[in-house]
Motif scaffolding. Sequence first.
Motif, PDB file in Angstrom:
ATOM      1  N   CYS A   1       0.829  -1.208   0.000  1.00  0.00           N
ATOM      2  CA  CYS A   1       0.000   0.000   0.000  1.00  0.00           C
ATOM      3  C   CYS A   1       0.864   1.260   0.000  1.00  0.00           C
ATOM      4  O   CYS A   1       0.560   2.241  -0.686  1.00  0.00           O
ATOM      5  CB  CYS A   1      -0.934   0.004   1.207  1.00  0.00           C
ATOM      6  SG  CYS A   1      -2.283  -1.194   1.089  1.00  0.00           S
ATOM      7  N   LYS A   2       1.952   1.217   0.778  1.00  0.00           N
ATOM      8  CA  LYS A   2       2.861   2.360   0.796  1.00  0.00           C
ATOM      9  C   LYS A   2       3.464   2.592  -0.588  1.00  0.00           C
ATOM     10  O   LYS A   2       3.543   3.728  -1.070  1.00  0.00           O
ATOM     11  CB  LYS A   2       3.973   2.128   1.819  1.00  0.00           C
ATOM     12  CG  LYS A   2       3.520   2.249   3.268  1.00  0.00           C
ATOM     13  CD  LYS A   2       4.693   2.045   4.209  1.00  0.00           C
ATOM     14  CE  LYS A   2       4.271   2.185   5.664  1.00  0.00           C
ATOM     15  NZ  LYS A   2       5.409   1.970   6.591  1.00  0.00           N
ATOM     16  N   LYS A   3       3.893   1.470  -1.219  1.00  0.00           N
ATOM     17  CA  LYS A   3       4.474   1.596  -2.555  1.00  0.00           C
ATOM     18  C   LYS A   3       3.447   2.125  -3.547  1.00  0.00           C
ATOM     19  O   LYS A   3       3.752   2.985  -4.377  1.00  0.00           O
ATOM     20  CB  LYS A   3       5.005   0.238  -3.018  1.00  0.00           C
ATOM     21  CG  LYS A   3       6.232  -0.233  -2.253  1.00  0.00           C
ATOM     22  CD  LYS A   3       6.711  -1.575  -2.771  1.00  0.00           C
ATOM     23  CE  LYS A   3       7.950  -2.044  -2.017  1.00  0.00           C
ATOM     24  NZ  LYS A   3       8.433  -3.358  -2.499  1.00  0.00           N
ATOM     25  N   LYS A   4       2.210   1.590  -3.449  1.00  0.00           N
ATOM     26  CA  LYS A   4       1.159   2.074  -4.341  1.00  0.00           C
ATOM     27  C   LYS A   4       0.863   3.548  -4.087  1.00  0.00           C
ATOM     28  O   LYS A   4       0.612   4.316  -5.025  1.00  0.00           O
ATOM     29  CB  LYS A   4      -0.110   1.242  -4.156  1.00  0.00           C
ATOM     30  CG  LYS A   4       0.008  -0.174  -4.698  1.00  0.00           C
ATOM     31  CD  LYS A   4      -1.285  -0.935  -4.504  1.00  0.00           C
ATOM     32  CE  LYS A   4      -1.185  -2.352  -5.060  1.00  0.00           C
ATOM     33  NZ  LYS A   4      -2.440  -3.117  -4.870  1.00  0.00           N
TER      34      LYS A   4
ATOM     35  N   ALA B   1       1.249   6.323  -6.688  1.00  0.00           N
ATOM     36  CA  ALA B   1       0.117   7.192  -7.018  1.00  0.00           C
ATOM     37  C   ALA B   1       0.512   8.660  -6.892  1.00  0.00           C
ATOM     38  O   ALA B   1       0.152   9.491  -7.726  1.00  0.00           O
ATOM     39  CB  ALA B   1      -1.069   6.882  -6.109  1.00  0.00           C
ATOM     40  N   LYS B   2       1.274   8.965  -5.814  1.00  0.00           N
ATOM     41  CA  LYS B   2       1.742  10.341  -5.656  1.00  0.00           C
ATOM     42  C   LYS B   2       2.630  10.744  -6.825  1.00  0.00           C
ATOM     43  O   LYS B   2       2.522  11.849  -7.357  1.00  0.00           O
ATOM     44  CB  LYS B   2       2.506  10.486  -4.341  1.00  0.00           C
ATOM     45  CG  LYS B   2       1.627  10.431  -3.105  1.00  0.00           C
ATOM     46  CD  LYS B   2       2.463  10.605  -1.848  1.00  0.00           C
ATOM     47  CE  LYS B   2       1.594  10.570  -0.600  1.00  0.00           C
ATOM     48  NZ  LYS B   2       2.401  10.723   0.636  1.00  0.00           N
ATOM     49  N   ALA B   3       3.522   9.823  -7.216  1.00  0.00           N
ATOM     50  CA  ALA B   3       4.404  10.115  -8.351  1.00  0.00           C
ATOM     51  C   ALA B   3       3.593  10.315  -9.622  1.00  0.00           C
ATOM     52  O   ALA B   3       3.877  11.201 -10.427  1.00  0.00           O
ATOM     53  CB  ALA B   3       5.419   8.985  -8.533  1.00  0.00           C
ATOM     54  N   GLU B   4       2.556   9.466  -9.808  1.00  0.00           N
ATOM     55  CA  GLU B   4       1.712   9.614 -10.989  1.00  0.00           C
ATOM     56  C   GLU B   4       0.939  10.918 -10.949  1.00  0.00           C
ATOM     57  O   GLU B   4       0.746  11.568 -11.971  1.00  0.00           O
ATOM     58  CB  GLU B   4       0.754   8.429 -11.089  1.00  0.00           C
ATOM     59  CG  GLU B   4       1.452   7.125 -11.468  1.00  0.00           C
ATOM     60  CD  GLU B   4       0.483   5.968 -11.504  1.00  0.00           C
ATOM     61  OE1 GLU B   4      -0.690   6.181 -11.123  1.00  0.00           O
ATOM     62  OE2 GLU B   4       0.890   4.864 -11.912  1.00  0.00           O
ATOM     63  N   VAL B   5       0.498  11.310  -9.761  1.00  0.00           N
ATOM     64  CA  VAL B   5      -0.202  12.591  -9.637  1.00  0.00           C
ATOM     65  C   VAL B   5       0.727  13.731 -10.014  1.00  0.00           C
ATOM     66  O   VAL B   5       0.375  14.647 -10.739  1.00  0.00           O
ATOM     67  CB  VAL B   5      -0.741  12.767  -8.200  1.00  0.00           C
ATOM     68  CG1 VAL B   5      -1.225  14.192  -7.987  1.00  0.00           C
ATOM     69  CG2 VAL B   5      -1.874  11.791  -7.941  1.00  0.00           C
ATOM     70  N   VAL B   6       1.964  13.648  -9.549  1.00  0.00           N
ATOM     71  CA  VAL B   6       2.949  14.673  -9.910  1.00  0.00           C
ATOM     72  C   VAL B   6       3.190  14.655 -11.410  1.00  0.00           C
ATOM     73  O   VAL B   6       3.270  15.689 -12.063  1.00  0.00           O
ATOM     74  CB  VAL B   6       4.262  14.446  -9.130  1.00  0.00           C
ATOM     75  CG1 VAL B   6       5.334  15.394  -9.627  1.00  0.00           C
ATOM     76  CG2 VAL B   6       4.028  14.652  -7.641  1.00  0.00           C
ATOM     77  N   SER B   7       3.282  13.442 -11.968  1.00  0.00           N
ATOM     78  CA  SER B   7       3.493  13.332 -13.411  1.00  0.00           C
ATOM     79  C   SER B   7       2.310  13.918 -14.168  1.00  0.00           C
ATOM     80  O   SER B   7       2.483  14.602 -15.175  1.00  0.00           O
ATOM     81  CB  SER B   7       3.702  11.865 -13.795  1.00  0.00           C
ATOM     82  OG  SER B   7       4.856  11.352 -13.167  1.00  0.00           O
ATOM     83  N   ASP B   8       1.096  13.650 -13.688  1.00  0.00           N
ATOM     84  CA  ASP B   8      -0.088  14.229 -14.328  1.00  0.00           C
ATOM     85  C   ASP B   8      -0.062  15.746 -14.243  1.00  0.00           C
ATOM     86  O   ASP B   8      -0.419  16.441 -15.200  1.00  0.00           O
ATOM     87  CB  ASP B   8      -1.357  13.681 -13.663  1.00  0.00           C
ATOM     88  CG  ASP B   8      -1.558  12.203 -13.973  1.00  0.00           C
ATOM     89  OD1 ASP B   8      -0.978  11.737 -14.975  1.00  0.00           O
ATOM     90  OD2 ASP B   8      -2.280  11.532 -13.220  1.00  0.00           O
TER      91      ASP B   8
END
Length: 201
Positions: free
Chosen positions: A68-71, A75-82
Amino acid sequence: MGDFSGKIDVEKLISFSDDLVSVLKDQRDINNLTHCLQQSHSLKSSCDAEFYDSKTLIEDYEKKIEECKKKTEKAKAEVVSDADMEVLQQELEAELQKEAAFMDELRVINNEISDLECQRVSFEERMRNMKKNEKDELRAQRMLSMYASVTNIIPDLDDHSKISGHIVHRDNKAVEKFEFDPTKISSFEICQSIWEMINKQ
Protein backbone atom coordinates in the motif's frame (compact mmCIF):
# COMPACT_ATOMS: atom_id res chain seq x y z
CA MET A 1 30.96 -33.84 57.95
CA GLY A 2 29.94 -30.21 57.93
CA ASP A 3 27.62 -28.56 60.34
CA PHE A 4 23.94 -27.90 59.41
CA SER A 5 22.39 -24.54 60.16
CA GLY A 6 19.18 -26.18 61.41
CA LYS A 7 18.05 -29.51 62.78
CA ILE A 8 16.02 -31.66 60.38
CA ASP A 9 12.74 -33.05 61.68
CA VAL A 10 13.09 -36.68 60.67
CA GLU A 11 9.53 -37.53 61.48
CA LYS A 12 8.14 -34.77 59.26
CA LEU A 13 10.48 -35.77 56.46
CA ILE A 14 9.35 -39.36 56.71
CA SER A 15 5.72 -38.27 56.78
CA PHE A 16 6.21 -36.09 53.66
CA SER A 17 7.92 -38.97 51.88
CA ASP A 18 5.10 -41.28 52.72
CA ASP A 19 2.56 -38.77 51.42
CA LEU A 20 4.52 -38.34 48.20
CA VAL A 21 4.75 -42.08 47.70
CA SER A 22 1.07 -42.45 48.35
CA VAL A 23 0.29 -39.72 45.84
CA LEU A 24 2.52 -41.30 43.21
CA LYS A 25 0.99 -44.66 43.91
CA ASP A 26 -2.52 -43.30 43.41
CA GLN A 27 -3.39 -44.20 39.79
CA ARG A 28 -6.07 -41.54 39.59
CA ASP A 29 -3.64 -38.84 40.51
CA ILE A 30 -1.20 -40.17 37.93
CA ASN A 31 -3.91 -40.11 35.28
CA ASN A 32 -4.88 -36.59 36.24
CA LEU A 33 -1.28 -35.53 36.11
CA THR A 34 -0.84 -37.22 32.73
CA HIS A 35 -4.03 -35.64 31.44
CA CYS A 36 -2.91 -32.24 32.64
CA LEU A 37 0.44 -32.80 31.02
CA GLN A 38 -1.24 -33.78 27.74
CA GLN A 39 -3.53 -30.77 27.93
CA SER A 40 -0.50 -28.65 28.61
CA HIS A 41 1.22 -30.03 25.49
CA SER A 42 -1.98 -29.62 23.48
CA LEU A 43 -2.43 -26.09 24.76
CA LYS A 44 1.20 -25.34 23.97
CA SER A 45 0.79 -26.76 20.46
CA SER A 46 -2.40 -24.77 19.98
CA CYS A 47 -0.70 -21.64 21.27
CA ASP A 48 2.26 -22.30 19.01
CA ALA A 49 -0.06 -22.78 16.03
CA GLU A 50 -2.00 -19.64 16.85
CA PHE A 51 1.25 -17.77 17.37
CA TYR A 52 2.52 -18.99 14.00
CA ASP A 53 -0.78 -18.08 12.33
CA SER A 54 -0.77 -14.69 14.01
CA LYS A 55 2.83 -14.16 12.99
CA THR A 56 1.97 -15.17 9.42
CA LEU A 57 -1.03 -12.83 9.40
CA ILE A 58 1.11 -10.02 10.78
CA GLU A 59 3.73 -10.64 8.11
CA ASP A 60 1.00 -10.68 5.46
CA TYR A 61 -0.42 -7.44 6.81
CA GLU A 62 3.06 -5.93 6.89
CA LYS A 63 3.53 -6.96 3.25
CA LYS A 64 0.15 -5.51 2.35
CA ILE A 65 0.97 -2.31 4.22
CA GLU A 66 4.29 -2.11 2.38
CA GLU A 67 2.52 -2.69 -0.92
CA CYS A 68 0.00 0.00 0.00
CA LYS A 69 2.86 2.36 0.80
CA LYS A 70 4.47 1.60 -2.56
CA LYS A 71 1.16 2.07 -4.34
CA THR A 72 0.64 5.32 -2.46
CA GLU A 73 4.11 6.56 -3.44
CA LYS A 74 3.50 5.46 -7.01
CA ALA A 75 0.12 7.19 -7.02
CA LYS A 76 1.74 10.34 -5.66
CA ALA A 77 4.40 10.11 -8.35
CA GLU A 78 1.71 9.61 -10.99
CA VAL A 79 -0.20 12.59 -9.64
CA VAL A 80 2.95 14.67 -9.91
CA SER A 81 3.49 13.33 -13.41
CA ASP A 82 -0.09 14.23 -14.33
CA ALA A 83 0.46 17.71 -12.94
CA ASP A 84 3.65 18.03 -14.95
CA MET A 85 1.81 16.71 -17.98
CA GLU A 86 -0.91 19.31 -17.49
CA VAL A 87 1.73 22.04 -17.26
CA LEU A 88 3.39 20.72 -20.41
CA GLN A 89 0.00 20.55 -22.12
CA GLN A 90 -0.69 24.16 -21.16
CA GLU A 91 2.74 25.19 -22.42
CA LEU A 92 2.11 23.27 -25.64
CA GLU A 93 -1.26 24.98 -26.11
CA ALA A 94 0.38 28.35 -25.47
CA GLU A 95 3.07 27.56 -28.05
CA LEU A 96 0.41 26.41 -30.52
CA GLN A 97 -1.49 29.65 -29.97
CA LYS A 98 1.72 31.61 -30.53
CA GLU A 99 2.38 29.59 -33.68
CA ALA A 100 -1.18 30.22 -34.90
CA ALA A 101 -0.79 33.94 -34.20
CA PHE A 102 2.57 33.91 -35.97
CA MET A 103 1.06 32.10 -38.95
CA ASP A 104 -1.78 34.65 -39.08
CA GLU A 105 0.74 37.47 -38.94
CA LEU A 106 2.83 35.75 -41.60
CA ARG A 107 -0.28 35.33 -43.74
CA VAL A 108 -1.05 39.03 -43.37
CA ILE A 109 2.54 39.89 -44.29
CA ASN A 110 2.36 37.60 -47.33
CA ASN A 111 -0.88 39.26 -48.38
CA GLU A 112 0.72 42.67 -47.97
CA ILE A 113 3.72 41.51 -49.99
CA SER A 114 1.38 40.20 -52.68
CA ASP A 115 -0.50 43.50 -52.69
CA LEU A 116 2.77 45.41 -52.91
CA GLU A 117 3.90 43.16 -55.75
CA CYS A 118 0.63 43.78 -57.57
CA GLN A 119 1.02 47.50 -56.97
CA ARG A 120 4.60 47.33 -58.25
CA VAL A 121 3.51 45.51 -61.40
CA SER A 122 0.63 47.96 -61.86
CA PHE A 123 2.95 50.91 -61.26
CA GLU A 124 5.48 49.58 -63.75
CA GLU A 125 2.68 49.03 -66.24
CA ARG A 126 1.44 52.58 -65.70
CA MET A 127 4.98 53.88 -66.05
CA ARG A 128 5.36 52.03 -69.34
CA ASN A 129 2.01 53.37 -70.50
CA MET A 130 2.92 56.87 -69.37
CA LYS A 131 6.23 56.69 -71.22
CA LYS A 132 4.45 55.35 -74.27
CA ASN A 133 1.81 58.07 -74.00
CA GLU A 134 4.51 60.67 -73.58
CA LYS A 135 6.25 59.37 -76.67
CA ASP A 136 2.96 59.26 -78.56
CA GLU A 137 2.08 62.74 -77.35
CA LEU A 138 5.51 64.05 -78.28
CA ARG A 139 5.20 62.42 -81.68
CA ALA A 140 1.73 63.89 -82.09
CA GLN A 141 2.97 67.31 -81.03
CA ARG A 142 5.80 67.10 -83.52
CA MET A 143 3.40 66.00 -86.23
CA LEU A 144 1.01 68.81 -85.33
CA SER A 145 3.89 71.24 -85.32
CA MET A 146 4.95 69.98 -88.72
CA TYR A 147 1.38 70.15 -90.04
CA ALA A 148 0.97 73.62 -88.59
CA SER A 149 4.24 74.73 -90.18
CA VAL A 150 3.17 73.39 -93.56
CA THR A 151 -0.56 74.16 -93.54
CA ASN A 152 -0.76 76.96 -90.93
CA ILE A 153 -3.67 75.01 -89.43
CA ILE A 154 -3.81 74.14 -85.73
CA PRO A 155 -6.53 71.54 -85.15
CA ASP A 156 -8.58 71.44 -81.96
CA LEU A 157 -8.30 67.88 -80.64
CA ASP A 158 -10.31 68.35 -77.45
CA ASP A 159 -13.76 68.19 -79.02
CA HIS A 160 -14.20 65.02 -81.08
CA SER A 161 -17.82 65.75 -81.96
CA LYS A 162 -16.75 68.27 -84.59
CA ILE A 163 -13.79 69.20 -86.74
CA SER A 164 -12.44 72.53 -85.63
CA GLY A 165 -9.26 74.48 -85.24
CA HIS A 166 -7.50 77.68 -86.16
CA ILE A 167 -5.80 78.98 -89.29
CA VAL A 168 -2.77 81.15 -88.70
CA HIS A 169 -2.24 83.99 -91.15
CA ARG A 170 1.44 84.70 -90.81
CA ASP A 171 1.41 87.71 -93.07
CA ASN A 172 -0.93 89.77 -90.95
CA LYS A 173 -0.38 87.67 -87.82
CA ALA A 174 -4.06 86.89 -87.52
CA VAL A 175 -5.76 83.71 -86.30
CA GLU A 176 -9.02 82.55 -87.85
CA LYS A 177 -11.16 79.88 -86.26
CA PHE A 178 -12.93 77.25 -88.34
CA GLU A 179 -15.49 74.61 -87.42
CA PHE A 180 -17.29 71.86 -89.37
CA ASP A 181 -20.10 69.58 -88.20
CA PRO A 182 -19.57 66.02 -89.59
CA THR A 183 -23.27 65.32 -89.23
CA LYS A 184 -24.19 68.13 -91.62
CA ILE A 185 -21.39 67.98 -94.16
CA SER A 186 -19.51 65.13 -95.75
CA SER A 187 -15.85 64.35 -95.14
CA PHE A 188 -15.05 65.17 -98.75
CA GLU A 189 -16.57 68.62 -98.46
CA ILE A 190 -14.69 69.20 -95.19
CA CYS A 191 -11.38 68.28 -96.87
CA GLN A 192 -12.15 70.55 -99.80
CA SER A 193 -12.95 73.43 -97.49
CA ILE A 194 -9.75 72.94 -95.49
CA TRP A 195 -7.64 72.79 -98.68
CA GLU A 196 -9.27 75.97 -99.89
CA MET A 197 -8.35 77.68 -96.62
CA ILE A 198 -4.78 76.44 -96.99
CA ASN A 199 -4.53 77.64 -100.58
CA LYS A 200 -5.69 81.10 -99.56
CA GLN A 201 -2.53 81.50 -97.47
